[in-house]
Design an enzyme around this catalytic site. Structure first.
Site, PDB file in Angstrom:
ATOM      1  N   SER A 139       0.709  -1.105  -0.015  1.00 41.94           N
ATOM      2  CA  SER A 139       0.152  -0.041  -0.090  1.00 41.94           C
ATOM      3  C   SER A 139       1.100   1.293   0.099  1.00 41.94           C
ATOM      4  CB  SER A 139      -0.898   0.228   1.345  1.00 41.94           C
ATOM      5  OG  SER A 139      -1.571   1.004   1.358  1.00 41.94           O
ATOM      6  N   TYR A 153      -1.136  -1.717  10.241  1.00 45.34           N
ATOM      7  CA  TYR A 153      -1.581  -1.495   8.870  1.00 45.34           C
ATOM      8  C   TYR A 153      -0.395  -1.003   8.100  1.00 45.34           C
ATOM      9  CZ  TYR A 153      -3.683  -1.574   4.259  1.00 45.34           C
ATOM     10  OH  TYR A 153      -4.073  -1.767   3.148  1.00 45.34           O
TER      11      TYR A 153
END
Length: 265
Positions: A139, A153
């Site tokens: 990401s 995350y």
């Protein structure tokens, strides 16, 4: 020449789009997810449209035993995938102490341990034939300093980025292409799974990419042997800022902007 690609998290979103894109190119597939009924429906669609061979395997990647069982089933069935798409993942949109330790550890199993185990379990066969393709879905937040909410995350996605680059350094000269895919906001079920639907609806449309745009960019980058692909112009600008600007300037900006992506406790 037709190849075989194993795709995790293939029942929806980016994973399902990887299945469609590789099938359209005439490749066979091994689709992995918890929801076998959705995998079978997707497989039927792609078999009819492209005449490719597809095997559907159900597995909960949050369970280490099931990951090992998945690798054993692949070997027993003599499937020998030429490519691995480590796509399965999610996030926990609450702060660290408002989640349980088990929730955080389950997240690590799915987003860190499972991709590592699958790559380790499949890579030797790829090396043996002198051909292999691995795409690890990271990401753009892998480049960020981290913010409140989604606590692990950024760390998990940074792991996927660094893991991909290190692996590419080891096997890139042996016919194996390893790419870290770093998208931003993408149309998928990801936001529904972590309860962020309402928040993401306020996200400007120009910042949200389609799953097809993200996947096509990833496949092109992987075939070209690129180690990292950040998809979308706005995401590329944001990553450049996070990489080049001083930490004292970028950290407050990131943490201010991230507040709307944290669910209220």
């Amino acid at each position: 020449m037709s190849r075989t690609y194993l795709i995790t998290g293939a029942s929806s979103g980016i994973g399902a789009q990887f299945a469609r894109s590789y099938a359209r190119r005439g490749n066979n597939l091994i689709l992995v997810a918890r929801r076998l009924d959705r995998l079978e429906a997707l497989a039927a669609e792609l078999r009819a449209a492209h005449g490719v061979e597809i095997t559907c395997l159900d597995a909960d990647l949050g369970d280490r035993a099931q990951v090992n069982s998945l690798l054993a089933r692949i070997k027993e069935m003599n499937l020998r995938p030429d490519g691995l798409i480590n796509n399965a993942g999610y996030s926990l949109a609450h702060t660290f102490t408002t989640t349980t330790a088990k929730q955080q550890l389950d997240f690590i199993e799915v987003c860190v341990a499972a991709p590592t185990l699958l790559a380790h379990g499949l890579l030797n066969d790829m090396l043996g034939q002198g051909f292999g393709r691995i795409i690890n879905v990271s990401s753009m937040v892998a480049f960020s300093p981290g913010a409140s909410g989604h606590t692990l995350y950024p760390a998990a996605k940074a792991y996927m980025l660094k893991f991909s680059r290190s692996l590419a350094a080891e096997v890139g000269a042996k016919g194996i292409h390893v790419t870290a895919l770093c998208p931003g906001s993408t149309e998928s079920e990801f936001q529904h799974a972590n309860g962020m639907d309402a928040v993401l609806k306020t996200h400007p449309a120009r910042f949200v990419q389609t799953a097809e745009a993200v996947v096509e960019a990833a496949i092109r980058a992987n075939e070209a042997g690129r180690e990292v692909i950040v998809t979308g112009l706005f995401n590329q600008i944001a990553v450049a800022a996070m990489t080049l600007l001083p930490d004292g300037l970028i950290t407050p900006l990131i943490r201010w902007g991230a507040k709307k992506y944290q669910l209220k406790e």
